[in-house]
Scaffold this active site. Structure first.
Site, PDB file in Angstrom:
ATOM      1  N   LYS A 176     -55.311 -26.823  -0.062  1.00 42.32           N
ATOM      2  CA  LYS A 176     -54.677 -25.538   0.245  1.00 42.32           C
ATOM      3  C   LYS A 176     -54.301 -24.764  -1.009  1.00 42.32           C
ATOM      4  O   LYS A 176     -54.026 -23.561  -0.934  1.00 42.32           O
ATOM      5  CB  LYS A 176     -53.448 -25.741   1.125  1.00 42.32           C
ATOM      6  CG  LYS A 176     -52.269 -26.399   0.463  1.00 42.32           C
ATOM      7  CD  LYS A 176     -51.121 -26.559   1.436  1.00 42.32           C
ATOM      8  CE  LYS A 176     -49.925 -27.254   0.808  1.00 42.32           C
ATOM      9  NZ  LYS A 176     -49.336 -26.498  -0.304  1.00 42.32           N
ATOM     10  N   ASP A 177     -54.273 -25.414  -2.176  1.00 45.12           N
ATOM     11  CA  ASP A 177     -53.967 -24.724  -3.427  1.00 45.12           C
ATOM     12  C   ASP A 177     -55.201 -24.132  -4.095  1.00 45.12           C
ATOM     13  O   ASP A 177     -55.085 -23.424  -5.097  1.00 45.12           O
ATOM     14  CB  ASP A 177     -53.302 -25.691  -4.423  1.00 45.12           C
ATOM     15  CG  ASP A 177     -51.934 -26.145  -3.962  1.00 45.12           C
ATOM     16  OD1 ASP A 177     -51.312 -25.416  -3.163  1.00 45.12           O
ATOM     17  OD2 ASP A 177     -51.485 -27.217  -4.392  1.00 45.12           O
TER      18      ASP A 177
ATOM     19  N   CYS B 101     -50.802 -21.315   0.227  1.00 41.51           N
ATOM     20  CA  CYS B 101     -49.425 -20.893   0.450  1.00 41.51           C
ATOM     21  C   CYS B 101     -49.228 -19.403   0.260  1.00 41.51           C
ATOM     22  O   CYS B 101     -48.180 -18.869   0.603  1.00 41.51           O
ATOM     23  CB  CYS B 101     -48.510 -21.646  -0.512  1.00 41.51           C
ATOM     24  SG  CYS B 101     -48.407 -23.410  -0.175  1.00 41.51           S
TER      25      CYS B 101
ATOM     26  N   ARG C  36     -46.571 -18.176   4.035  1.00 37.19           N
ATOM     27  CA  ARG C  36     -46.809 -18.472   5.452  1.00 37.19           C
ATOM     28  C   ARG C  36     -45.547 -19.018   6.107  1.00 37.19           C
ATOM     29  O   ARG C  36     -45.151 -18.575   7.195  1.00 37.19           O
ATOM     30  CB  ARG C  36     -47.947 -19.494   5.578  1.00 37.19           C
ATOM     31  CG  ARG C  36     -48.134 -20.072   6.983  1.00 37.19           C
ATOM     32  CD  ARG C  36     -49.156 -21.209   6.981  1.00 37.19           C
ATOM     33  NE  ARG C  36     -48.770 -22.269   6.073  1.00 37.19           N
ATOM     34  CZ  ARG C  36     -47.952 -23.272   6.382  1.00 37.19           C
ATOM     35  NH1 ARG C  36     -47.412 -23.330   7.594  1.00 37.19           N
ATOM     36  NH2 ARG C  36     -47.666 -24.216   5.514  1.00 37.19           N
ATOM     37  N   ARG C  37     -44.909 -20.004   5.471  1.00 31.36           N
ATOM     38  CA  ARG C  37     -43.710 -20.595   6.065  1.00 31.36           C
ATOM     39  C   ARG C  37     -42.584 -19.573   6.170  1.00 31.36           C
ATOM     40  O   ARG C  37     -41.854 -19.539   7.163  1.00 31.36           O
ATOM     41  CB  ARG C  37     -43.264 -21.806   5.235  1.00 31.36           C
ATOM     42  CG  ARG C  37     -44.231 -22.975   5.307  1.00 31.36           C
ATOM     43  CD  ARG C  37     -43.834 -24.084   4.357  1.00 31.36           C
ATOM     44  NE  ARG C  37     -44.859 -25.131   4.307  1.00 31.36           N
ATOM     45  CZ  ARG C  37     -45.191 -25.809   3.219  1.00 31.36           C
ATOM     46  NH1 ARG C  37     -44.581 -25.553   2.073  1.00 31.36           N
ATOM     47  NH2 ARG C  37     -46.129 -26.730   3.255  1.00 31.36           N
TER      48      ARG C  37
ATOM     49  N   ARG D 187     -37.616 -29.816  -5.645  1.00 39.22           N
ATOM     50  CA  ARG D 187     -37.139 -29.149  -4.439  1.00 39.22           C
ATOM     51  C   ARG D 187     -36.119 -30.000  -3.682  1.00 39.22           C
ATOM     52  O   ARG D 187     -35.145 -29.480  -3.127  1.00 39.22           O
ATOM     53  CB  ARG D 187     -38.326 -28.787  -3.535  1.00 39.22           C
ATOM     54  CG  ARG D 187     -39.049 -27.531  -3.988  1.00 39.22           C
ATOM     55  CD  ARG D 187     -40.216 -27.194  -3.103  1.00 39.22           C
ATOM     56  NE  ARG D 187     -41.420 -27.900  -3.522  1.00 39.22           N
ATOM     57  CZ  ARG D 187     -42.575 -27.878  -2.845  1.00 39.22           C
ATOM     58  NH1 ARG D 187     -42.645 -27.203  -1.705  1.00 39.22           N
ATOM     59  NH2 ARG D 187     -43.616 -28.525  -3.297  1.00 39.22           N
TER      60      ARG D 187
END
Length: 320
Positions: free
Chosen positions: A89-90, A241, A140-141, A164
């Site tokens: 996804k990156d 993302c 997206r999130r 995080r």
């Protein structure tokens, strides 16, 4: 005795990236014991700039995803590296000239995970009081949270997984919870931190989430067959993302001719003000069938208002 030939793997310098590089190295070494697959750490812009939101970089040029790959791809094209290990996804949707996606491997749980601050007893997003701060770096999130849970406050939370989690658990920090990829937590043995895996039917995931991609130089034809055995089938696709685009894929049944696959897609306005959804179903027998299913879904999304929404998002991002 002559030493084994080497193919050097490029990877980012984070705990998750190193675990993924080691996993790919071992898998390739098991398949090809006469070749060594060492890895080399590369500093990338996305790991240096830990504060800018992805929306700042996003757009048709894949600029947001390039912050994870650009420096490694330069070393790949120069011959300093022989292959790159990425979270799929990156990866940019359109790779630079001279670079190709050689294989998609190790697809794990593609869902997102809710992780609540240590010491708090909330179990799901609907438990969180209005005004609770949710951290994420994903466009997206953020869009999904604003669309589905407008009573919550969404704030930027950048950094590797350990960073995080430290930001989340800081008693003086603002976050009640964060949302991150289930697969990443599983891969670094932190699955015990998952408060709830978010069902993809309610919180669809990024295209390619949970899968690893191996990027090669286009001229590596002599080594291409080394990676054919590593491929997953059907392919996971690519995404990331930086775009407010989400998917959910469901195997409806196993038919003699292949898998009956339902692919659901959603484009969400970054402010959470609107969304466009569509679904496509097909029997998938090959990579080409899977690609055709994705293309059909994309066309349906465009026809259902997705093109206008994407144009609106582009104006929001770039003012043009």
């Amino acid at each position: 005795m002559a030493s084994k030939p080497e193919l050097v793997i490029g990877t980012r310098n984070s705990k998750l990236a190193l675990v993924q590089a080691e996993r790919i190295s071992k898998a390739l070494s098991d398949l090809h014991p006469t070749i060594k697959f060492p890895w080399q750490v590369v500093s990338v812009r996305g790991d240096v700039d830990k504060t800018s939101p992805f929306l700042k970089f996003s757009g048709p040029s894949d600029a947001a995803k390039n912050i994870w790959t650009e420096e490694m791809e330069a070393k790949l094209c120069s011959g300093e590296l022989d292959l790159l290990a990425h979270c799929l996804k990156d990866m940019p949707t359109n790779l630079p000239d001279g670079c190709v996606l050689g294989a998609i491997v190790h697809r794990e749980d593609p869902t997102d995970a809710l992780v609540v601050k240590s010491g708090l007893d909330y179990k799901c997003l609907t438990d969180l009081p209005a005004g609770s701060v949710i951290g994420t770096s994903s466009t997206r999130r953020k869009a999904l949270l604003k669309y589905k849970y407008p009573q919550l406050v969404v704030e930027e939370c950048r950094g590797n997984l350990d960073t995080r989690l430290r930001k989340l658990d800081d008693p003086e920090g603002p976050f009640t919870a964060i949302i991150i990829a289930t697969a990443g937590l599983n891969r670094i043995n932190l699955s015990h931190r998952i408060t709830k895996s978010l069902p993809a039917s309610e919180f669809p995931y990024a295209i390619g989430q949970g899968a690893l991609g191996i990027e090669l130089r286009a001229g590596m034809s002599q080594h291409w067959t080394l990676f054919e055995k590593s491929k997953n089938s059907p392919p996971a696709g690519s995404g990331g993302c930086s775009s407010p685009v989400a998917v959910n894929s469901v195997i409806e049944s196993q038919k003699p001719t292949g898998l009956s696959l339902r692919l659901e897609g959603m484009i969400i306005h970054p402010h959470g003000s609107s969304q466009v959804s569509s679904t496509s179903v097909a029997v998938v027998r090959s990579d080409d069938d899977a690609v055709a299913l994705g293309v059909d879904l994309a066309k349906k999304l465009e026809e259902n208002g997705g093109r206008a929404l994407l144009d609106e998002i582009r104006v929001l991002q770039h003012g043009v």
